[in-house]
Design a protein around this motif. Structure first.
Motif, PDB file in Angstrom:
ATOM      1  N   GLN A 299       0.840  -1.147  -0.020  1.00 32.70           N
ATOM      2  CA  GLN A 299       0.039  -0.082  -0.006  1.00 32.70           C
ATOM      3  C   GLN A 299       0.895   1.295   0.006  1.00 32.70           C
ATOM      4  OE1 GLN A 299      -3.584  -0.639   0.055  1.00 32.70           O
ATOM      5  NE2 GLN A 299      -3.598   1.450  -0.863  1.00 32.70           N
ATOM      6  N   ASN A 300       2.038   1.024   0.753  1.00 27.47           N
ATOM      7  CA  ASN A 300       2.712   2.504   0.652  1.00 27.47           C
ATOM      8  C   ASN A 300       3.758   2.547  -0.531  1.00 27.47           C
ATOM      9  OD1 ASN A 300       2.446   3.177   3.655  1.00 27.47           O
ATOM     10  ND2 ASN A 300       3.710   1.359   4.385  1.00 27.47           N
ATOM     11  N   GLY A 301       3.434   1.653  -1.605  1.00 24.26           N
ATOM     12  CA  GLY A 301       4.237   2.111  -2.686  1.00 24.26           C
ATOM     13  C   GLY A 301       3.385   3.364  -3.561  1.00 24.26           C
ATOM     14  N   PHE A 302       2.098   3.513  -3.271  1.00 31.89           N
ATOM     15  CA  PHE A 302       1.589   4.789  -3.732  1.00 31.89           C
ATOM     16  C   PHE A 302       2.092   6.143  -3.030  1.00 31.89           C
ATOM     17  CE2 PHE A 302      -1.837   1.529  -4.810  1.00 31.89           C
ATOM     18  CZ  PHE A 302      -1.532   1.799  -6.422  1.00 31.89           C
ATOM     19  N   TRP A 303       2.663   6.182  -1.900  1.00 33.42           N
ATOM     20  CA  TRP A 303       3.492   7.408  -1.621  1.00 33.42           C
ATOM     21  C   TRP A 303       4.344   7.861  -2.867  1.00 33.42           C
ATOM     22  CZ3 TRP A 303       1.851  10.436   1.870  1.00 33.42           C
ATOM     23  CH2 TRP A 303       1.222   9.898   3.008  1.00 33.42           C
ATOM     24  N   VAL A 304       5.005   7.106  -3.677  1.00 30.69           N
ATOM     25  CA  VAL A 304       6.020   7.217  -4.777  1.00 30.69           C
ATOM     26  C   VAL A 304       5.080   8.313  -5.547  1.00 30.69           C
ATOM     27  CG1 VAL A 304       7.414   6.925  -6.629  1.00 30.69           C
ATOM     28  CG2 VAL A 304       7.371   5.483  -4.431  1.00 30.69           C
ATOM     29  N   SER A 305       3.843   7.914  -5.668  1.00 36.95           N
ATOM     30  CA  SER A 305       2.974   8.642  -6.681  1.00 36.95           C
ATOM     31  C   SER A 305       2.392   9.891  -6.216  1.00 36.95           C
ATOM     32  CB  SER A 305       1.551   7.821  -7.031  1.00 36.95           C
ATOM     33  OG  SER A 305       1.986   6.678  -7.741  1.00 36.95           O
ATOM     34  N   VAL A 306       2.304   9.974  -4.714  1.00 39.31           N
ATOM     35  CA  VAL A 306       1.932  11.268  -4.209  1.00 39.31           C
ATOM     36  C   VAL A 306       2.953  12.283  -4.234  1.00 39.31           C
ATOM     37  CG1 VAL A 306       1.311  12.400  -1.877  1.00 39.31           C
ATOM     38  CG2 VAL A 306       0.352  10.144  -2.558  1.00 39.31           C
TER      39      VAL A 306
END
Length: 406
Positions: free
Chosen positions: A365-372
Protein backbone atom coordinates in the motif's frame (compact mmCIF):
# COMPACT_ATOMS: atom_id res chain seq x y z
CA UNK A 1 -22.81 15.71 -34.89
CA UNK A 2 -19.43 17.35 -35.52
CA UNK A 3 -16.54 14.92 -35.01
CA UNK A 4 -13.16 16.69 -34.81
CA UNK A 5 -11.32 13.39 -35.26
CA UNK A 6 -12.94 12.74 -38.61
CA UNK A 7 -11.94 16.28 -39.61
CA UNK A 8 -8.21 15.74 -39.10
CA UNK A 9 -8.29 12.54 -41.16
CA UNK A 10 -9.90 14.23 -44.14
CA UNK A 11 -6.53 15.69 -45.03
CA UNK A 12 -4.87 13.45 -47.63
CA UNK A 13 -2.13 11.22 -46.26
CA UNK A 14 -3.02 11.52 -42.58
CA UNK A 15 -4.67 8.09 -42.32
CA UNK A 16 -1.68 6.44 -43.91
CA UNK A 17 1.10 7.93 -41.79
CA UNK A 18 -0.96 7.66 -38.57
CA UNK A 19 -1.61 3.94 -39.16
CA UNK A 20 2.01 3.27 -40.08
CA UNK A 21 3.25 5.18 -37.02
CA UNK A 22 0.99 3.16 -34.73
CA UNK A 23 2.50 -0.10 -35.98
CA UNK A 24 6.06 1.27 -35.96
CA UNK A 25 5.84 2.44 -32.35
CA UNK A 26 4.62 -0.91 -30.94
CA UNK A 27 8.24 -1.94 -30.23
CA UNK A 28 8.47 0.92 -27.71
CA UNK A 29 6.29 -1.17 -25.39
CA UNK A 30 7.02 -4.63 -26.79
CA UNK A 31 10.83 -4.64 -26.83
CA UNK A 32 11.75 -3.96 -23.16
CA UNK A 33 9.32 -6.49 -21.70
CA UNK A 34 9.83 -8.84 -24.65
CA UNK A 35 13.56 -9.02 -23.88
CA UNK A 36 12.77 -9.92 -20.27
CA UNK A 37 10.23 -12.58 -21.27
CA UNK A 38 12.59 -14.06 -23.87
CA UNK A 39 15.76 -14.22 -21.79
CA UNK A 40 14.10 -15.24 -18.54
CA UNK A 41 12.74 -18.32 -20.31
CA UNK A 42 15.83 -19.22 -22.33
CA UNK A 43 18.60 -18.30 -19.84
CA UNK A 44 16.70 -18.62 -16.58
CA UNK A 45 18.48 -15.60 -15.08
CA UNK A 46 16.37 -12.57 -14.32
CA UNK A 47 19.36 -10.34 -13.63
CA UNK A 48 20.59 -10.99 -17.16
CA UNK A 49 17.15 -10.42 -18.65
CA UNK A 50 16.69 -7.20 -16.71
CA UNK A 51 20.20 -6.00 -17.50
CA UNK A 52 19.85 -6.48 -21.25
CA UNK A 53 16.42 -4.85 -21.23
CA UNK A 54 17.74 -1.89 -19.20
CA UNK A 55 20.67 -1.54 -21.61
CA UNK A 56 18.22 -1.16 -24.49
CA UNK A 57 15.85 1.18 -22.63
CA UNK A 58 18.43 3.58 -21.19
CA UNK A 59 20.57 3.65 -24.34
CA UNK A 60 17.49 4.48 -26.39
CA UNK A 61 16.57 7.21 -23.88
CA UNK A 62 20.00 8.76 -24.41
CA UNK A 63 20.23 8.24 -28.18
CA UNK A 64 16.67 9.16 -29.20
CA UNK A 65 17.04 12.95 -28.70
CA UNK A 66 20.36 12.91 -30.58
CA UNK A 67 18.79 10.98 -33.47
CA UNK A 68 15.80 13.34 -33.49
CA UNK A 69 18.17 16.29 -33.57
CA UNK A 70 19.65 14.82 -36.78
CA UNK A 71 16.10 14.33 -38.10
CA UNK A 72 15.46 18.06 -37.63
CA UNK A 73 18.70 18.92 -39.44
CA UNK A 74 18.58 16.36 -42.28
CA UNK A 75 14.97 15.16 -42.62
CA UNK A 76 13.04 12.10 -41.46
CA UNK A 77 13.90 9.84 -44.38
CA UNK A 78 17.63 10.62 -44.39
CA UNK A 79 18.01 9.69 -40.73
CA UNK A 80 15.22 7.19 -40.05
CA UNK A 81 16.27 4.81 -42.84
CA UNK A 82 19.81 4.04 -41.61
CA UNK A 83 18.93 4.08 -37.90
CA UNK A 84 15.97 1.74 -38.47
CA UNK A 85 18.15 -0.65 -40.48
CA UNK A 86 20.75 -0.70 -37.69
CA UNK A 87 18.02 -1.33 -35.10
CA UNK A 88 16.40 -4.15 -37.09
CA UNK A 89 19.73 -5.90 -37.71
CA UNK A 90 20.61 -5.58 -34.01
CA UNK A 91 17.25 -6.99 -32.93
CA UNK A 92 17.76 -9.89 -35.34
CA UNK A 93 21.20 -10.48 -33.84
CA UNK A 94 19.66 -10.47 -30.37
CA UNK A 95 17.16 -13.12 -31.46
CA UNK A 96 19.88 -15.32 -32.95
CA UNK A 97 22.17 -14.83 -29.94
CA UNK A 98 19.35 -15.92 -27.65
CA UNK A 99 18.31 -18.91 -29.75
CA UNK A 100 21.87 -20.14 -30.34
CA UNK A 101 23.02 -19.54 -26.75
CA UNK A 102 25.75 -17.08 -27.68
CA UNK A 103 27.83 -15.46 -24.89
CA UNK A 104 26.07 -12.93 -22.67
CA UNK A 105 28.14 -10.01 -23.99
CA UNK A 106 26.57 -10.47 -27.44
CA UNK A 107 23.15 -9.87 -25.88
CA UNK A 108 24.25 -6.57 -24.37
CA UNK A 109 25.95 -5.40 -27.57
CA UNK A 110 22.88 -6.28 -29.65
CA UNK A 111 20.56 -4.45 -27.23
CA UNK A 112 22.87 -1.43 -27.26
CA UNK A 113 22.82 -1.20 -31.07
CA UNK A 114 19.07 -1.89 -31.26
CA UNK A 115 18.56 1.32 -29.26
CA UNK A 116 19.25 3.27 -32.46
CA UNK A 117 15.51 2.93 -33.11
CA UNK A 118 14.19 6.43 -34.00
CA UNK A 119 11.42 8.15 -32.03
CA UNK A 120 8.25 7.43 -33.98
CA UNK A 121 5.96 9.39 -31.60
CA UNK A 122 8.07 12.49 -32.18
CA UNK A 123 8.23 12.09 -35.96
CA UNK A 124 4.49 11.53 -36.34
CA UNK A 125 3.71 14.56 -34.15
CA UNK A 126 6.07 16.59 -36.33
CA UNK A 127 4.01 15.57 -39.37
CA UNK A 128 0.77 16.61 -37.70
CA UNK A 129 2.38 19.94 -36.76
CA UNK A 130 3.49 20.50 -40.35
CA UNK A 131 -0.14 20.12 -41.48
CA UNK A 132 -2.03 21.91 -38.69
CA UNK A 133 0.46 24.39 -37.24
CA UNK A 134 -1.33 27.26 -35.40
CA UNK A 135 -4.72 25.62 -35.99
CA UNK A 136 -7.09 24.06 -33.40
CA UNK A 137 -6.96 20.76 -35.28
CA UNK A 138 -3.42 20.27 -33.96
CA UNK A 139 -4.76 19.85 -30.42
CA UNK A 140 -7.07 17.11 -31.69
CA UNK A 141 -4.22 15.43 -33.55
CA UNK A 142 -2.04 15.47 -30.43
CA UNK A 143 -4.93 14.01 -28.44
CA UNK A 144 -5.26 11.21 -30.99
CA UNK A 145 -1.53 10.47 -30.71
CA UNK A 146 -1.69 10.44 -26.91
CA UNK A 147 -4.55 7.94 -27.14
CA UNK A 148 -2.47 5.89 -29.59
CA UNK A 149 0.42 5.93 -27.12
CA UNK A 150 -1.92 4.62 -24.42
CA UNK A 151 -3.08 1.78 -26.67
CA UNK A 152 0.52 0.92 -27.53
CA UNK A 153 1.45 0.57 -23.87
CA UNK A 154 -1.71 -1.38 -23.09
CA UNK A 155 -1.58 -3.77 -26.04
CA UNK A 156 2.15 -3.87 -26.77
CA UNK A 157 3.41 -5.26 -23.49
CA UNK A 158 0.58 -7.81 -23.21
CA UNK A 159 1.05 -8.95 -26.81
CA UNK A 160 4.80 -9.36 -26.38
CA UNK A 161 4.56 -11.44 -23.22
CA UNK A 162 1.56 -13.40 -24.50
CA UNK A 163 3.33 -14.45 -27.69
CA UNK A 164 6.48 -15.46 -25.81
CA UNK A 165 4.54 -17.62 -23.38
CA UNK A 166 2.05 -19.12 -25.85
CA UNK A 167 4.39 -19.84 -28.80
CA UNK A 168 8.14 -19.77 -28.11
CA UNK A 169 10.42 -17.47 -26.06
CA UNK A 170 11.56 -15.37 -29.00
CA UNK A 171 8.05 -14.87 -30.43
CA UNK A 172 7.36 -11.53 -28.74
CA UNK A 173 10.65 -10.01 -29.85
CA UNK A 174 10.26 -11.43 -33.36
CA UNK A 175 6.84 -9.79 -33.67
CA UNK A 176 8.24 -6.52 -32.28
CA UNK A 177 11.04 -6.52 -34.86
CA UNK A 178 8.63 -7.22 -37.71
CA UNK A 179 6.33 -4.42 -36.57
CA UNK A 180 9.29 -2.05 -36.56
CA UNK A 181 10.37 -3.14 -40.04
CA UNK A 182 6.93 -3.00 -41.70
CA UNK A 183 5.71 0.07 -39.79
CA UNK A 184 8.79 2.18 -40.46
CA UNK A 185 8.89 1.14 -44.11
CA UNK A 186 5.28 2.25 -44.59
CA UNK A 187 5.91 5.46 -42.64
CA UNK A 188 9.06 6.44 -44.53
CA UNK A 189 7.54 5.72 -47.94
CA UNK A 190 4.93 8.44 -47.35
CA UNK A 191 7.18 11.31 -48.39
CA UNK A 192 4.40 13.79 -49.17
CA UNK A 193 3.67 14.40 -45.48
CA UNK A 194 7.31 14.55 -44.37
CA UNK A 195 8.10 17.89 -42.70
CA UNK A 196 10.42 20.27 -44.48
CA UNK A 197 13.93 20.70 -43.12
CA UNK A 198 14.23 24.12 -41.51
CA UNK A 199 17.87 24.79 -40.63
CA UNK A 200 18.55 27.30 -37.89
CA UNK A 201 20.01 30.59 -39.03
CA UNK A 202 23.71 31.32 -38.54
CA UNK A 203 24.44 27.58 -38.58
CA UNK A 204 23.40 27.12 -34.97
CA UNK A 205 24.06 23.71 -33.50
CA UNK A 206 22.11 24.31 -30.30
CA UNK A 207 20.09 21.56 -28.65
CA UNK A 208 16.41 21.80 -27.76
CA UNK A 209 17.16 20.79 -24.16
CA UNK A 210 18.90 24.17 -23.75
CA UNK A 211 15.48 25.83 -23.97
CA UNK A 212 13.77 26.41 -20.63
CA UNK A 213 10.30 25.23 -21.77
CA UNK A 214 11.80 21.90 -22.86
CA UNK A 215 13.72 21.54 -19.60
CA UNK A 216 10.68 22.32 -17.47
CA UNK A 217 8.26 20.06 -19.33
CA UNK A 218 10.77 17.20 -19.55
CA UNK A 219 11.61 17.41 -15.84
CA UNK A 220 7.93 17.51 -14.87
CA UNK A 221 7.07 14.55 -17.08
CA UNK A 222 9.84 12.45 -15.53
CA UNK A 223 7.67 12.46 -12.42
CA UNK A 224 4.48 11.84 -14.39
CA UNK A 225 6.17 8.78 -15.88
CA UNK A 226 7.08 7.71 -12.35
CA UNK A 227 3.39 7.95 -11.36
CA UNK A 228 2.44 5.79 -14.33
CA UNK A 229 4.98 3.08 -13.42
CA UNK A 230 4.16 3.21 -9.71
CA UNK A 231 0.50 2.54 -10.44
CA UNK A 232 1.48 -0.65 -12.27
CA UNK A 233 3.98 -1.90 -9.69
CA UNK A 234 1.83 -1.12 -6.67
CA UNK A 235 -1.32 -2.55 -8.27
CA UNK A 236 0.45 -5.85 -8.93
CA UNK A 237 1.77 -5.94 -5.35
CA UNK A 238 -1.57 -5.06 -3.71
CA UNK A 239 -3.66 -7.52 -5.73
CA UNK A 240 -1.13 -10.25 -4.93
CA UNK A 241 -1.25 -9.35 -1.24
CA UNK A 242 -5.05 -9.51 -1.36
CA UNK A 243 -4.89 -12.99 -2.86
CA UNK A 244 -6.23 -11.89 -6.26
CA UNK A 245 -3.13 -11.55 -8.49
CA UNK A 246 -5.20 -12.05 -11.64
CA UNK A 247 -7.00 -8.77 -10.92
CA UNK A 248 -3.82 -6.77 -11.57
CA UNK A 249 -4.28 -6.71 -15.34
CA UNK A 250 -7.87 -5.52 -14.92
CA UNK A 251 -6.85 -2.74 -12.53
CA UNK A 252 -4.03 -1.56 -14.78
CA UNK A 253 -6.39 -1.68 -17.77
CA UNK A 254 -8.87 0.53 -15.91
CA UNK A 255 -6.05 3.00 -15.24
CA UNK A 256 -5.24 3.30 -18.93
CA UNK A 257 -8.95 3.39 -19.81
CA UNK A 258 -9.54 6.50 -17.72
CA UNK A 259 -6.61 8.29 -19.32
CA UNK A 260 -7.60 7.15 -22.82
CA UNK A 261 -11.24 8.27 -22.53
CA UNK A 262 -10.58 11.69 -21.02
CA UNK A 263 -7.77 12.33 -23.49
CA UNK A 264 -10.12 11.79 -26.42
CA UNK A 265 -12.67 14.15 -24.85
CA UNK A 266 -10.09 16.89 -24.28
CA UNK A 267 -8.91 16.49 -27.86
CA UNK A 268 -12.44 17.07 -29.13
CA UNK A 269 -12.71 20.36 -27.22
CA UNK A 270 -11.31 23.65 -28.47
CA UNK A 271 -10.00 24.84 -25.12
CA UNK A 272 -9.03 28.52 -25.18
CA UNK A 273 -7.06 28.77 -21.93
CA UNK A 274 -3.24 29.02 -22.18
CA UNK A 275 -1.69 25.59 -22.43
CA UNK A 276 0.75 26.19 -19.58
CA UNK A 277 -2.19 26.93 -17.30
CA UNK A 278 -4.06 23.83 -18.51
CA UNK A 279 -0.92 21.77 -17.90
CA UNK A 280 -0.75 23.05 -14.33
CA UNK A 281 -4.44 22.22 -13.81
CA UNK A 282 -3.93 18.71 -15.19
CA UNK A 283 -0.99 18.13 -12.85
CA UNK A 284 -2.97 19.49 -9.91
CA UNK A 285 -5.69 16.92 -10.66
CA UNK A 286 -3.06 14.17 -10.94
CA UNK A 287 -1.61 15.19 -7.55
CA UNK A 288 -5.00 15.20 -5.83
CA UNK A 289 -6.14 11.91 -7.32
CA UNK A 290 -3.05 10.08 -6.03
CA UNK A 291 -4.24 10.54 -2.44
CA UNK A 292 -7.19 8.06 -2.51
CA UNK A 293 -4.75 5.37 -3.64
CA UNK A 294 -3.24 5.38 -0.15
CA UNK A 295 -6.44 3.97 1.37
CA UNK A 296 -7.62 1.69 -1.47
CA UNK A 297 -7.34 -1.62 0.39
CA UNK A 298 -9.72 -3.78 -1.67
CA UNK A 299 -9.70 -4.64 -5.37
CA UNK A 300 -12.94 -2.70 -6.15
CA UNK A 301 -11.69 0.38 -4.26
CA UNK A 302 -8.30 0.07 -5.95
CA UNK A 303 -9.91 -0.11 -9.40
CA UNK A 304 -12.03 2.99 -8.71
CA UNK A 305 -9.11 4.95 -7.28
CA UNK A 306 -6.85 3.90 -10.14
CA UNK A 307 -9.45 4.94 -12.72
CA UNK A 308 -9.71 8.48 -11.32
CA UNK A 309 -5.95 8.78 -10.84
CA UNK A 310 -5.51 8.16 -14.57
CA UNK A 311 -8.03 10.65 -15.93
CA UNK A 312 -5.54 13.52 -16.23
CA UNK A 313 -2.59 11.58 -17.66
CA UNK A 314 -3.47 11.96 -21.36
CA UNK A 315 -4.57 15.61 -20.98
CA UNK A 316 -1.19 16.28 -19.36
CA UNK A 317 0.61 14.77 -22.33
CA UNK A 318 -1.57 16.71 -24.79
CA UNK A 319 -0.83 20.04 -23.12
CA UNK A 320 2.86 19.23 -22.69
CA UNK A 321 3.34 18.48 -26.38
CA UNK A 322 1.26 21.53 -27.26
CA UNK A 323 3.62 23.72 -25.26
CA UNK A 324 6.65 22.19 -26.97
CA UNK A 325 5.08 22.83 -30.38
CA UNK A 326 4.56 26.50 -29.53
CA UNK A 327 7.75 27.27 -27.60
CA UNK A 328 10.37 25.32 -29.57
CA UNK A 329 11.72 26.64 -32.90
CA UNK A 330 10.41 24.70 -35.89
CA UNK A 331 13.93 23.51 -36.70
CA UNK A 332 14.14 21.81 -33.27
CA UNK A 333 10.62 20.41 -33.00
CA UNK A 334 11.32 16.68 -33.38
CA UNK A 335 14.15 16.84 -30.87
CA UNK A 336 12.04 18.85 -28.43
CA UNK A 337 9.22 16.31 -28.54
CA UNK A 338 11.70 13.46 -28.16
CA UNK A 339 13.16 14.98 -24.99
CA UNK A 340 9.68 14.97 -23.47
CA UNK A 341 9.14 11.33 -24.52
CA UNK A 342 12.54 10.51 -23.03
CA UNK A 343 11.53 12.14 -19.77
CA UNK A 344 8.43 9.97 -19.57
CA UNK A 345 10.49 6.83 -20.25
CA UNK A 346 13.14 7.68 -17.67
CA UNK A 347 10.41 8.42 -15.14
CA UNK A 348 8.76 5.06 -15.76
CA UNK A 349 12.07 3.23 -15.25
CA UNK A 350 12.96 5.16 -12.08
CA UNK A 351 9.40 5.00 -10.77
CA UNK A 352 9.25 1.23 -11.15
CA UNK A 353 12.57 0.88 -9.30
CA UNK A 354 11.71 3.23 -6.42
CA UNK A 355 8.15 1.89 -6.05
CA UNK A 356 9.49 -1.67 -6.02
CA UNK A 357 11.96 -0.76 -3.27
CA UNK A 358 9.23 0.91 -1.20
CA UNK A 359 6.90 -2.07 -1.63
CA UNK A 360 9.63 -4.51 -0.60
CA UNK A 361 10.57 -2.54 2.51
CA UNK A 362 7.34 -0.85 3.63
CA UNK A 363 4.48 -2.85 2.14
CA UNK A 364 2.37 -2.81 -1.01
CA UNK A 365 0.00 0.00 0.00
CA UNK A 366 2.86 2.39 0.76
CA UNK A 367 4.14 2.09 -2.80
CA UNK A 368 1.61 4.75 -3.76
CA UNK A 369 3.49 7.32 -1.67
CA UNK A 370 5.87 7.46 -4.63
CA UNK A 371 2.92 8.64 -6.76
CA UNK A 372 1.93 11.27 -4.19
CA UNK A 373 5.43 12.75 -3.97
CA UNK A 374 6.01 12.57 -7.72
CA UNK A 375 2.69 14.30 -8.43
CA UNK A 376 3.53 17.16 -6.07
CA UNK A 377 6.99 17.68 -7.61
CA UNK A 378 5.57 17.70 -11.16
CA UNK A 379 2.87 20.23 -10.20
CA UNK A 380 5.27 22.57 -8.35
CA UNK A 381 7.74 22.39 -11.27
CA UNK A 382 5.16 23.53 -13.82
CA UNK A 383 3.64 26.08 -11.46
CA UNK A 384 7.04 27.67 -10.87
CA UNK A 385 7.78 27.64 -14.59
CA UNK A 386 4.61 29.33 -15.82
CA UNK A 387 6.38 32.45 -17.12
CA UNK A 388 8.97 30.45 -19.06
CA UNK A 389 6.30 28.14 -20.47
CA UNK A 390 4.28 31.18 -21.54
CA UNK A 391 7.28 32.56 -23.43
CA UNK A 392 7.68 35.52 -21.09
CA UNK A 393 11.13 34.55 -19.82
CA UNK A 394 12.85 35.64 -23.00
CA UNK A 395 16.15 36.38 -21.32
CA UNK A 396 16.69 32.73 -20.50
CA UNK A 397 15.72 31.69 -24.00
CA UNK A 398 18.21 34.12 -25.52
CA UNK A 399 21.00 32.62 -23.45
CA UNK A 400 20.11 29.15 -24.65
CA UNK A 401 19.73 29.69 -28.40
CA UNK A 402 20.49 32.36 -30.98
CA UNK A 403 18.02 35.21 -31.26
CA UNK A 404 17.05 33.97 -34.71
CA UNK A 405 15.99 30.60 -33.35
CA UNK A 406 13.29 31.87 -31.02
Amino acid sequence: MHNPYSEIFRTPGTKGFAAAAFIARLPIAMAPIGIVAMLSQTRGEYWLAGGVSATFAFTNAFLAPQISRLVDRMGQTAVAVPTTIVSIIAFAALLVATNQDWPAWTLFVSAFLAAAMPSVPAMVRARWTEIFRDRPELNTAFAFESAADELVYIAGASLSVGLSVALFPEAGMLASTLFLAFGMTAFILQRASEPKVRPLEHGSGGSAIALWPVRIVTFALIFVGAIFATAEVSSVAITKELGQPGAASLVIGVYALGSFAVGLIVGALNLQAPKQRLLAISLAIISLTTLPLLVANTVPLLAIAIFFSGVAISPTFIMAFGIIERRVPEAMLTEGITWVMTGIGIGMALGAFVAGWVVDNYGAQNGFWVSVVAGMIAFVTVLAGQKALAGEDEGNLVSAVPQSAK
